[in-house]
Scaffold this active site. Structure first.
Site, mmCIF file in Angstrom:
data_model
loop_
_atom_site.group_PDB
_atom_site.id
_atom_site.type_symbol
_atom_site.label_atom_id
_atom_site.label_comp_id
_atom_site.label_asym_id
_atom_site.label_seq_id
_atom_site.Cartn_x
_atom_site.Cartn_y
_atom_site.Cartn_z
ATOM 1 N N ASP A 101 -15.463 15.046 -8.892
ATOM 2 C CA ASP A 101 -16.000 14.910 -7.540
ATOM 3 C C ASP A 101 -17.007 16.017 -7.223
ATOM 4 O OD1 ASP A 101 -16.220 13.779 -5.009
ATOM 5 O OD2 ASP A 101 -14.594 14.958 -4.176
ATOM 6 N N CYS A 111 -7.697 10.235 6.069
ATOM 7 C CA CYS A 111 -6.924 9.092 6.569
ATOM 8 C C CYS A 111 -6.361 8.335 5.377
ATOM 9 C CB CYS A 111 -7.815 8.180 7.406
ATOM 10 S SG CYS A 111 -6.988 6.680 7.987
ATOM 11 N N CYS A 123 -6.149 -8.054 -5.985
ATOM 12 C CA CYS A 123 -6.016 -8.033 -4.523
ATOM 13 C C CYS A 123 -5.648 -9.419 -3.975
ATOM 14 C CB CYS A 123 -7.314 -7.554 -3.875
ATOM 15 S SG CYS A 123 -7.518 -5.765 -3.846
ATOM 16 N N CYS A 171 -5.396 2.752 4.958
ATOM 17 C CA CYS A 171 -5.652 1.606 4.073
ATOM 18 C C CYS A 171 -4.883 1.709 2.760
ATOM 19 C CB CYS A 171 -7.145 1.435 3.826
ATOM 20 S SG CYS A 171 -7.934 2.758 2.895
ATOM 21 N N CYS A 230 -5.329 -4.015 4.271
ATOM 22 C CA CYS A 230 -6.153 -2.820 4.512
ATOM 23 C C CYS A 230 -7.215 -3.104 5.567
ATOM 24 C CB CYS A 230 -6.780 -2.325 3.212
ATOM 25 S SG CYS A 230 -7.839 -3.529 2.364
ATOM 26 N N CYS A 259 -15.560 5.399 8.950
ATOM 27 C CA CYS A 259 -14.284 5.753 8.315
ATOM 28 C C CYS A 259 -13.734 7.052 8.909
ATOM 29 C CB CYS A 259 -14.504 5.914 6.817
ATOM 30 S SG CYS A 259 -13.037 6.409 5.898
ATOM 31 N N CYS A 270 -7.220 -1.147 9.490
ATOM 32 C CA CYS A 270 -8.187 -0.083 9.766
ATOM 33 C C CYS A 270 -8.523 -0.040 11.257
ATOM 34 C CB CYS A 270 -9.461 -0.293 8.955
ATOM 35 S SG CYS A 270 -10.687 1.011 9.253
#
Length: 308
Positions: free
Chosen positions: A131, A239, A185, A242, A191, A211, A195
């Site tokens: 990252d 958060c 999925c 989701c 999800c 978001c 949200c």
């Protein structure tokens, strides 16, 4: 077993030894499908004020521009799911930020990993990433068979869910590639339905500027946008909504990495404790943690937005 197969097995065994619970390999090549998605994402301004996502466009899509003569991308997953979590009646931070900053923990492991490769295989060129550079982590993990990218845009593994960090080694070493897995999925929309800011604008597409993670971490404005008042559901750093509602996370198992364990006082913090947070307590709780990214003033901004 030829040298390519031997080297691949050597790398996968070492990944397991270092605590990465999955390791997959893909060919270092141009990401054609992701180029279309990235174009649409930037065109729609879903990056919000994360202007850095507009930089190094070519490098994000082609690892050979990051490492000369790159041949393989080794993708790694490290579990961070905590054994104990915050209660529902307090202000909340994302589980990935409970313990020490993952950048430092994983970077040290990757350096050891890369040194091992050079010691055991020879003069291998490459770089390690966690990252910290223009690398599309989820795209490479998907190509390497470590999961599929779900409707919430998180990488999901059918045996472990999505609570993990992703890291890579890009190497000029030819290795045996793993193929991608299918998307599981199905018709689930939990999800999307859960949200509170409607950030998942359609399946597999997230408007980053809506978001809660973006609002509480990436957005550096002095005040949060008033349109999100009453919609934050007590999240003050990141958060997990989701992910928490995703059925695949029923398979999430507590991490064995002690560095990701929370400070002993973190899980005891009540709403009042958060409201009365001093800079001294902030430094104690998050001395080497990812929450320090917001700085004390940033976290207080988020707390005040929710509580006032």
């Amino acid at each position: 077993m030829n040298s390519k197969e031997r080297n691949t097995q050597l790398i996968k065994n070492k990944a397991n030894e270092l605590g990465f619970f999955f390791c997959g390999i893909s060919k270092a090549d141009f990401l054609h499908d992701e180029a279309k998605h990235l174009d649409a994402y930037l065109k729609n301004k879903f990056q919000g004020k994360m202007s850095y996502l507009e930089n190094h466009y070519d490098k994000r899509l082609d690892p050979r521009l990051l490492v000369d003569d790159a041949k393989s991308v080794v993708s790694l997953l490290m579990n961070y799911y905590p054994e104990n979590i915050q209660s529902d009646d307090t202000l909340k931070i994302s589980k990935y930020a409970y313990g020490k900053d993952y950048h430092f923990i994983i970077k040290d492991k990757l350096k050891e990993f890369f040194q091992f490769i050079q010691d055991e295989i020879g003069e291998v060129g490459g770089r390690v990433f966690v990252d910290s550079a223009p690398v599309l982590d989820k795209a490479w993990a998907k190509k390497s068979g470590l999961g599929w990218v779900g409707k919430n845009s998180n990488l999901i593994h059918p045996k472990h869910g999505s609570f993990f960090f992703i890291a890579e080694l890009i190497l000029d070493l030819d290795l045996v590639e793993d193929g991608p897995m299918k998307d599981y999925c199905g018709t689930c929309t939990r999800c999307i339905d859960a949200c509170p800011t409607d950030a998942i604008v359609e399946p597999y597409v997230v408007d980053g500027s809506k978001c809660i993670s973006y609002l509480t971490i990436e957005l550096k404005d002095q005040l949060l946008p008033n349109e999100f008042k009453g919609k934050m559901e007590h999240w003050i750093f990141g958060c997990d909504i989701c992910q928490d509602v995703c059925p695949w996370n029923r398979f999430a198992k507590p991490t064995k990495e002690a560095f990701f364990s929370p400070h002993e006082n973190l899980l005891k913090m009540s709403k009042t404790d958060w409201t009365d947070l001093t800079e001294e307590i902030f430094q104690e709780l998050f001395r080497k943690g990812a929450v320090k990214r917001t700085k004390y003033d940033g976290l207080k901004r988020n707390i005040d937005f929710i509580m006032k």
